[in-house]
Design an enzyme around this catalytic site. Sequence first.
Site, short mmCIF file in Angstrom:
data_model
loop_
_atom_site.label_atom_id
_atom_site.label_comp_id
_atom_site.label_asym_id
_atom_site.label_seq_id
_atom_site.Cartn_x
_atom_site.Cartn_y
_atom_site.Cartn_z
N GLY A 20 -3.39 85.75 19.94
CA GLY A 20 -3.91 86.14 21.25
C GLY A 20 -3.81 87.64 21.47
O GLY A 20 -4.70 88.28 22.02
N ARG A 24 -0.53 92.07 17.78
CA ARG A 24 0.02 91.16 16.77
C ARG A 24 -0.96 91.05 15.61
O ARG A 24 -0.58 90.86 14.47
CB ARG A 24 0.28 89.79 17.38
CG ARG A 24 1.67 89.71 17.98
CD ARG A 24 2.07 88.31 18.25
NE ARG A 24 3.47 88.21 18.59
CZ ARG A 24 3.96 87.18 19.27
NH1 ARG A 24 3.16 86.21 19.65
NH2 ARG A 24 5.24 87.12 19.56
N ARG A 43 -13.25 96.88 23.42
CA ARG A 43 -12.36 96.47 24.52
C ARG A 43 -10.89 96.38 24.08
O ARG A 43 -10.10 95.66 24.70
CB ARG A 43 -12.77 95.12 25.10
CG ARG A 43 -14.13 95.14 25.82
CD ARG A 43 -14.56 93.73 26.18
NE ARG A 43 -15.82 93.74 26.91
CZ ARG A 43 -15.93 93.46 28.22
NH1 ARG A 43 -14.84 93.19 28.91
NH2 ARG A 43 -17.11 93.48 28.82
N ARG A 87 -5.58 79.59 14.76
CA ARG A 87 -4.87 80.29 15.83
C ARG A 87 -3.41 80.42 15.42
O ARG A 87 -2.78 79.44 15.00
CB ARG A 87 -4.98 79.50 17.14
CG ARG A 87 -4.00 79.94 18.20
CD ARG A 87 -4.35 79.51 19.59
NE ARG A 87 -3.17 79.52 20.47
CZ ARG A 87 -2.54 80.62 20.87
NH1 ARG A 87 -2.96 81.81 20.47
NH2 ARG A 87 -1.48 80.52 21.66
N SER A 90 1.97 81.93 20.22
CA SER A 90 3.23 81.47 20.78
C SER A 90 2.94 80.34 21.75
O SER A 90 1.81 80.14 22.19
CB SER A 90 3.92 82.62 21.53
OG SER A 90 4.10 83.70 20.66
N ASP A 204 9.27 80.27 24.31
CA ASP A 204 9.96 80.00 25.56
C ASP A 204 10.00 78.49 25.77
O ASP A 204 9.34 77.75 25.04
CB ASP A 204 9.28 80.71 26.74
CG ASP A 204 7.85 80.25 26.92
OD1 ASP A 204 6.96 80.78 26.23
OD2 ASP A 204 7.64 79.32 27.72
N ARG A 217 11.28 87.50 18.12
CA ARG A 217 9.87 87.11 18.19
C ARG A 217 9.15 87.47 16.89
O ARG A 217 8.43 86.68 16.31
CB ARG A 217 9.19 87.79 19.39
CG ARG A 217 9.49 87.13 20.72
CD ARG A 217 8.88 87.90 21.88
NE ARG A 217 9.19 87.27 23.16
CZ ARG A 217 8.37 86.42 23.77
NH1 ARG A 217 7.23 86.11 23.23
NH2 ARG A 217 8.71 85.87 24.93
N1 LIG Z 1 0.62 78.48 30.08
C1 LIG Z 1 1.60 78.89 29.26
N2 LIG Z 1 1.26 79.67 28.22
C2 LIG Z 1 2.25 80.09 27.43
C3 LIG Z 1 3.59 79.73 27.67
N3 LIG Z 1 4.37 80.31 26.75
C4 LIG Z 1 3.53 81.01 25.99
BR1 LIG Z 1 4.12 82.07 24.59
N4 LIG Z 1 2.24 80.89 26.35
C5 LIG Z 1 1.12 81.55 25.65
O1 LIG Z 1 1.34 82.95 25.82
C6 LIG Z 1 0.32 83.54 26.60
C7 LIG Z 1 0.87 83.76 27.98
O2 LIG Z 1 2.06 84.56 27.89
C8 LIG Z 1 -0.86 82.59 26.60
O3 LIG Z 1 -1.83 83.09 25.69
C9 LIG Z 1 -0.29 81.25 26.11
O4 LIG Z 1 -1.03 80.74 25.02
C10 LIG Z 1 3.92 78.91 28.76
O5 LIG Z 1 5.08 78.57 29.02
N5 LIG Z 1 2.88 78.51 29.53
#
Ligand SMILES: Nc1nc2c(nc(Br)n2[C@@H]2O[C@H](CO)[C@@H](O)[C@H]2O)c(=O)[nH]1
Length: 234
Positions: A20, A24, A43, A87, A90, A204, A217
């Site tokens: 994402g 990274r 961008r 993909r 995280s 997390d 990480r």
């Molecule tokens: N919605 C959600 N997205 C998460 C979470 N932890 C992570 Br790392 N992500 C991912 O990290 C990005 C948000 O920090 C997004 O691209 C998600 O794919 C979580 O607890 N919740």
Amino acid sequence: MTIHIGAAPGDIAETVLLPGDPYRAKWAAETFLSDVRQVNAVRGMLGFTGTWNGHPVTIQGSGMGMPSLSIYVNELIRDYGAQTLIRIGSCGGMQDHVGLRDVVLAMTASTVTSPSSTIFREVNFAPGADWSLLRAAVAAAEAKGTRTHVGGIYSSDTFYDERPDLNEQMVRHGILAVEMEAAELYMLAARYGRRALAVLTVSDHLITGEALASEHRESSFGDMVEIALNAAFP
Ligand SMILES: Nc1nc2c(nc(Br)n2[C@@H]2O[C@H](CO)[C@@H](O)[C@H]2O)c(=O)[nH]1
């Protein structure tokens, strides 16, 4: 080049890894690839192409959320001919037995909505991983001795959730982790007959509230990139 990717024809490999975070993408390209060259900076969504064990590989940032990933994956498939899209990202753990730094291999990816919802309307399409990639990723993770979980994940539209009842249902139905991109990747791969997989590292945890320290990480992210590359080129 396309509206969102500045790469020249031939600059994008058939195998594309999609973190994402564009930084990274830079780190993974510089750490794992040889003969690396930057092929996109439109961008600031950086993309790099190089080789891994002699195989051409592109590592392209996808941004956060399915709408952003959808733009890049559509253009990578339709304009650059990407065949295998993995993909690497995280996620947030959603089960007690899924711990920080574990790797989650997403067999399925559930959503409430997705950019493809307009196509499916009343159909509950089941976005699933490519079996050959999933099988190779499991083998690679086992060979590395990485704690790994294979199962369903939840691709959410929000990071700051207003629907705790949704998470409750996802946990009740065995969903391993939450992130925000994989389901659309799987739907696009199905639509265009390509191979896709999401290899995720737990950074997390929604139940314990834990979060990976920044110094951990990078190392856990490295395991995931290795698993993805070995899955693409078993
Ligand atoms: N919605 C959600 N997205 C998460 C979470 N932890 C992570 Br790392 N992500 C991912 O990290 C990005 C948000 O920090 C997004 O691209 C998600 O794919 C979580 O607890 N919740």
